[in-house]
Design a protein around this motif. Structure first.
Motif, PDB file in Angstrom:
ATOM      1  N   GLU A  13     -17.605 -19.871   6.371  1.00 36.73           N
ATOM      2  CA  GLU A  13     -17.649 -21.043   5.491  1.00 36.73           C
ATOM      3  C   GLU A  13     -18.971 -21.105   4.721  1.00 36.73           C
ATOM      4  O   GLU A  13     -18.981 -21.452   3.530  1.00 36.73           O
ATOM      5  N   LYS A  14     -20.054 -20.790   5.380  1.00 35.18           N
ATOM      6  CA  LYS A  14     -21.342 -20.795   4.681  1.00 35.18           C
ATOM      7  C   LYS A  14     -21.372 -19.758   3.572  1.00 35.18           C
ATOM      8  O   LYS A  14     -21.864 -20.027   2.465  1.00 35.18           O
ATOM      9  N   LEU A  15     -20.845 -18.581   3.854  1.00 30.84           N
ATOM     10  CA  LEU A  15     -20.834 -17.534   2.826  1.00 30.84           C
ATOM     11  C   LEU A  15     -19.875 -17.875   1.686  1.00 30.84           C
ATOM     12  O   LEU A  15     -20.155 -17.572   0.522  1.00 30.84           O
ATOM     13  N   GLU A  16     -18.761 -18.512   2.010  1.00 31.99           N
ATOM     14  CA  GLU A  16     -17.843 -18.948   0.958  1.00 31.99           C
ATOM     15  C   GLU A  16     -18.504 -19.985   0.059  1.00 31.99           C
ATOM     16  O   GLU A  16     -18.280 -19.993  -1.156  1.00 31.99           O
ATOM     17  N   ALA A  17     -19.307 -20.868   0.658  1.00 37.05           N
ATOM     18  CA  ALA A  17     -20.013 -21.862  -0.141  1.00 37.05           C
ATOM     19  C   ALA A  17     -21.016 -21.207  -1.090  1.00 37.05           C
ATOM     20  O   ALA A  17     -21.334 -21.757  -2.161  1.00 37.05           O
ATOM     21  N   LEU A  18     -21.498 -20.014  -0.720  1.00 39.42           N
ATOM     22  CA  LEU A  18     -22.430 -19.282  -1.581  1.00 39.42           C
ATOM     23  C   LEU A  18     -21.701 -18.351  -2.555  1.00 39.42           C
ATOM     24  O   LEU A  18     -22.350 -17.639  -3.329  1.00 39.42           O
ATOM     25  N   GLY A  19     -20.373 -18.347  -2.501  1.00 35.78           N
ATOM     26  CA  GLY A  19     -19.590 -17.535  -3.437  1.00 35.78           C
ATOM     27  C   GLY A  19     -19.185 -16.179  -2.930  1.00 35.78           C
ATOM     28  O   GLY A  19     -18.677 -15.365  -3.707  1.00 35.78           O
ATOM     29  N   VAL A  20     -19.370 -15.908  -1.634  1.00 32.79           N
ATOM     30  CA  VAL A  20     -19.001 -14.608  -1.064  1.00 32.79           C
ATOM     31  C   VAL A  20     -17.783 -14.816  -0.173  1.00 32.79           C
ATOM     32  O   VAL A  20     -17.863 -15.487   0.861  1.00 32.79           O
ATOM     33  N   MET A  21     -16.654 -14.255  -0.588  1.00 32.72           N
ATOM     34  CA  MET A  21     -15.416 -14.409   0.164  1.00 32.72           C
ATOM     35  C   MET A  21     -15.332 -13.344   1.260  1.00 32.72           C
ATOM     36  O   MET A  21     -15.864 -12.246   1.109  1.00 32.72           O
ATOM     37  N   PRO A  22     -14.658 -13.668   2.375  1.00 31.28           N
ATOM     38  CA  PRO A  22     -14.519 -12.675   3.456  1.00 31.28           C
ATOM     39  C   PRO A  22     -13.666 -11.488   3.033  1.00 31.28           C
ATOM     40  O   PRO A  22     -12.694 -11.634   2.277  1.00 31.28           O
ATOM     41  N   ASP A  23     -14.056 -10.320   3.510  1.00 36.84           N
ATOM     42  CA  ASP A  23     -13.354  -9.063   3.170  1.00 36.84           C
ATOM     43  C   ASP A  23     -13.227  -8.241   4.447  1.00 36.84           C
ATOM     44  O   ASP A  23     -14.225  -7.988   5.132  1.00 36.84           O
ATOM     45  N   PRO A  24     -12.008  -7.843   4.818  1.00 35.32           N
ATOM     46  CA  PRO A  24     -11.847  -7.099   6.087  1.00 35.32           C
ATOM     47  C   PRO A  24     -12.439  -5.694   6.066  1.00 35.32           C
ATOM     48  O   PRO A  24     -12.598  -5.092   7.133  1.00 35.32           O
ATOM     49  N   TYR A  25     -12.810  -5.156   4.880  1.00 39.81           N
ATOM     50  CA  TYR A  25     -13.284  -3.776   4.802  1.00 39.81           C
ATOM     51  C   TYR A  25     -14.699  -3.647   4.226  1.00 39.81           C
ATOM     52  O   TYR A  25     -15.242  -2.553   4.221  1.00 39.81           O
ATOM     53  N   ASN A  26     -15.286  -4.744   3.803  1.00 36.63           N
ATOM     54  CA  ASN A  26     -16.615  -4.679   3.189  1.00 36.63           C
ATOM     55  C   ASN A  26     -17.520  -5.768   3.753  1.00 36.63           C
ATOM     56  O   ASN A  26     -17.067  -6.913   3.996  1.00 36.63           O
ATOM     57  N   GLY A  27     -18.789  -5.416   3.961  1.00 35.35           N
ATOM     58  CA  GLY A  27     -19.813  -6.389   4.323  1.00 35.35           C
ATOM     59  C   GLY A  27     -19.788  -6.900   5.737  1.00 35.35           C
ATOM     60  O   GLY A  27     -20.563  -7.797   6.086  1.00 35.35           O
ATOM     61  N   ASN A  28     -18.941  -6.372   6.611  1.00 32.64           N
ATOM     62  CA  ASN A  28     -18.863  -6.892   7.973  1.00 32.64           C
ATOM     63  C   ASN A  28     -20.060  -6.495   8.832  1.00 32.64           C
ATOM     64  O   ASN A  28     -20.359  -7.175   9.820  1.00 32.64           O
ATOM     65  N   CYS A  29     -20.750  -5.414   8.463  1.00 28.97           N
ATOM     66  CA  CYS A  29     -21.950  -5.054   9.211  1.00 28.97           C
ATOM     67  C   CYS A  29     -23.039  -6.097   9.002  1.00 28.97           C
ATOM     68  O   CYS A  29     -23.737  -6.489   9.945  1.00 28.97           O
ATOM     69  N   ALA A  30     -23.173  -6.590   7.759  1.00 32.65           N
ATOM     70  CA  ALA A  30     -24.153  -7.641   7.482  1.00 32.65           C
ATOM     71  C   ALA A  30     -23.713  -8.966   8.112  1.00 32.65           C
ATOM     72  O   ALA A  30     -24.549  -9.732   8.612  1.00 32.65           O
ATOM     73  N   ARG A  31     -22.438  -9.260   8.091  1.00 39.43           N
ATOM     74  CA  ARG A  31     -21.942 -10.484   8.734  1.00 39.43           C
ATOM     75  C   ARG A  31     -22.210 -10.454  10.239  1.00 39.43           C
ATOM     76  O   ARG A  31     -22.541 -11.478  10.844  1.00 39.43           O
ATOM     77  N   ALA A  32     -22.033  -9.292  10.861  1.00 42.13           N
ATOM     78  CA  ALA A  32     -22.331  -9.183  12.296  1.00 42.13           C
ATOM     79  C   ALA A  32     -23.809  -9.423  12.571  1.00 42.13           C
ATOM     80  O   ALA A  32     -24.177  -9.990  13.613  1.00 42.13           O
ATOM     81  N   ALA A  33     -24.670  -9.005  11.653  1.00 46.69           N
ATOM     82  CA  ALA A  33     -26.110  -9.264  11.816  1.00 46.69           C
ATOM     83  C   ALA A  33     -26.398 -10.756  11.723  1.00 46.69           C
ATOM     84  O   ALA A  33     -27.248 -11.284  12.452  1.00 46.69           O
ATOM     85  N   ILE A  34     -25.683 -11.454  10.837  1.00 43.74           N
ATOM     86  CA  ILE A  34     -25.845 -12.912  10.737  1.00 43.74           C
ATOM     87  C   ILE A  34     -25.360 -13.566  12.034  1.00 43.74           C
ATOM     88  O   ILE A  34     -25.989 -14.489  12.561  1.00 43.74           O
ATOM     89  N   TYR A  35     -24.252 -13.076  12.562  1.00 43.87           N
ATOM     90  CA  TYR A  35     -23.706 -13.640  13.795  1.00 43.87           C
ATOM     91  C   TYR A  35     -24.671 -13.459  14.962  1.00 43.87           C
ATOM     92  O   TYR A  35     -24.821 -14.350  15.799  1.00 43.87           O
ATOM     93  N   ARG A  36     -25.313 -12.293  15.027  1.00 49.21           N
ATOM     94  CA  ARG A  36     -26.225 -12.005  16.140  1.00 49.21           C
ATOM     95  C   ARG A  36     -27.630 -12.552  15.915  1.00 49.21           C
ATOM     96  O   ARG A  36     -28.474 -12.461  16.794  1.00 49.21           O
ATOM     97  N   GLY A  37     -27.884 -13.116  14.725  1.00 49.10           N
ATOM     98  CA  GLY A  37     -29.145 -13.807  14.477  1.00 49.10           C
ATOM     99  C   GLY A  37     -30.238 -12.980  13.848  1.00 49.10           C
ATOM    100  O   GLY A  37     -31.340 -13.505  13.637  1.00 49.10           O
ATOM    101  N   SER A  38     -29.982 -11.731  13.536  1.00 51.27           N
ATOM    102  CA  SER A  38     -31.030 -10.916  12.910  1.00 51.27           C
ATOM    103  C   SER A  38     -31.206 -11.250  11.428  1.00 51.27           C
ATOM    104  O   SER A  38     -32.253 -10.943  10.845  1.00 51.27           O
ATOM    105  N   ILE A  39     -30.178 -11.888  10.821  1.00 52.90           N
ATOM    106  CA  ILE A  39     -30.273 -12.382   9.448  1.00 52.90           C
ATOM    107  C   ILE A  39     -29.986 -13.874   9.477  1.00 52.90           C
ATOM    108  O   ILE A  39     -28.982 -14.313  10.068  1.00 52.90           O
ATOM    109  N   LYS A  40     -30.845 -14.653   8.844  1.00 53.66           N
ATOM    110  CA  LYS A  40     -30.734 -16.104   8.879  1.00 53.66           C
ATOM    111  C   LYS A  40     -30.113 -16.625   7.581  1.00 53.66           C
ATOM    112  O   LYS A  40     -30.348 -16.093   6.497  1.00 53.66           O
ATOM    113  N   LEU A  41     -29.313 -17.688   7.727  1.00 53.45           N
ATOM    114  CA  LEU A  41     -28.735 -18.397   6.581  1.00 53.45           C
ATOM    115  C   LEU A  41     -29.175 -19.850   6.615  1.00 53.45           C
ATOM    116  O   LEU A  41     -29.068 -20.516   7.654  1.00 53.45           O
TER     117      LEU A  41
END
Length: 302
Positions: A138-166
């Motif tokens: 939801e936070k990424l959608e608010a910034l204009g980035v829609m979920p994609d099952p084949y792209n960007g999931n490595c960066a999303r996992a980093a956000i989930y694990r806390g290495s990248i902050k939003l």
């Protein structure tokens, strides 16, 4: 004068008549005078009873005549009593209608009061709390980035694990995750979160085609200035030609990097194994492996 009568000098004057003087007990006419007295008393009582009876009859006859007058055909019923009260006049009957005595109005029974049944308290279901996975999307959608099952999931996992902050600001997409140079280009690279959210999860054979699907470029934008960034999800990102950039998006919570592009995810056992270019089956399906690349006769755990 006979022997049974009293002498005249023994009679007494009693108001309006003369009556013989009452004989004393020793007189021979005592019993006769006593009987006459009782007869007179009985006659007097009978006259009083007759008078009362005739008076009662007169009253009854007078009441009956009064009722007849009230309902007489030629006279409207109107009775004025001494107390000043009057009987309500009934309208004369029209032609063709029979004259009927007024009937009293019947009171319609009141409907019973409706009692409100007690309301059963409504049980509100507790709101389902959103998971961390959903909140990140939801936070990424608010910034204009829609979920994609084949792209960007490595960066999303980093956000989930806390290495990248939003923080929710648009400037979050411009934060630099990794900067430096590569083996193929000496120019500086600044890999931003925006670029990594568009990077493919699986590079495959793109390293042989000049990294055409890469999303990170050098500052000079030269022909050799293309690269992949792998292992972002583990918190230790590094530049890569794409040959060893393989992020498994079949794993839970945005997936994880498994290294070699020839590694694959087994849907039966949930582990990863070396499938190679020819597609070796997973050892969990009964195939033996003699290269010592598997643990305990099962799939390779990475």
């Amino acid at each position: 004068m006979s022997d049974n009568q009293l002498p005249e000098n023994e009679c007494l004057s009693v108001g309006y008549a003369l009556r013989p003087r009452r004989a004393s007990r020793g007189h021979p006419n005592y019993k006769e005078t006593t009987n006459m007295k009782s007869i007179e008393v009985a006659a007097k009582r009978q006259n009083e009873d007759d008078t009362d009876t005739s008076a009662k009859r007169k009253k009854v006859n007078g009441a009956e005549s009064l009722i007849d007058e009230l309902y007489d055909e030629n006279s409207s019923p109107n009775l004025n009593t001494s107390s000043g009260s009057s009987i309500r006049k009934t309208p004369p009957a029209s032609k063709g209608q029979s004259k009927k005595a007024p009937t009293p109005k019947e009171k319609t029974p009141k409907a019973p009061l409706k009692t409100k049944s007690p309301k059963t308290p409504s049980i509100k279901e507790p709101k389902k709390r959103k998971t961390k996975f959903e909140r990140i999307n939801e936070k990424l959608e608010a910034l204009g980035v829609m979920p994609d099952p084949y792209n960007g999931n490595c960066a999303r996992a980093a956000i989930y694990r806390g290495s990248i902050k939003l923080t929710g600001n648009k400037s979050d997409l411009d934060q630099v995750v990794l900067s430096g140079t590569t083996d193929n280009c000496s120019h500086n690279f600044n890999a931003t979160l925006r670029q990594l959210l568009q990077q493919p999860d699986y590079a495959g054979l793109d390293y042989e085609d000049g990294l055409q699907n890469a999303t990170v470029f050098c500052d000079e934008n030269c022909d050799e200035g293309r690269t992949y960034v792998t292992h972002i999800c583990s918190g230790s990102p590094s530049f890569d030609s794409g040959k060893f950039h393989n992020h498994c998006n079949a794993c839970k919570l945005f997936g994880k990097c498994i290294g070699d592009y020839r590694e694959a995810h087994c849907d039966m056992c949930g582990k990863h194994w070396f499938t190679g270019m020819s597609g070796f089956p997973c050892p969990c399906q009964g195939e033996d492996s003699d290269d010592g690349y598997y643990n305990n006769g099962g799939c390779l755990v990475i």
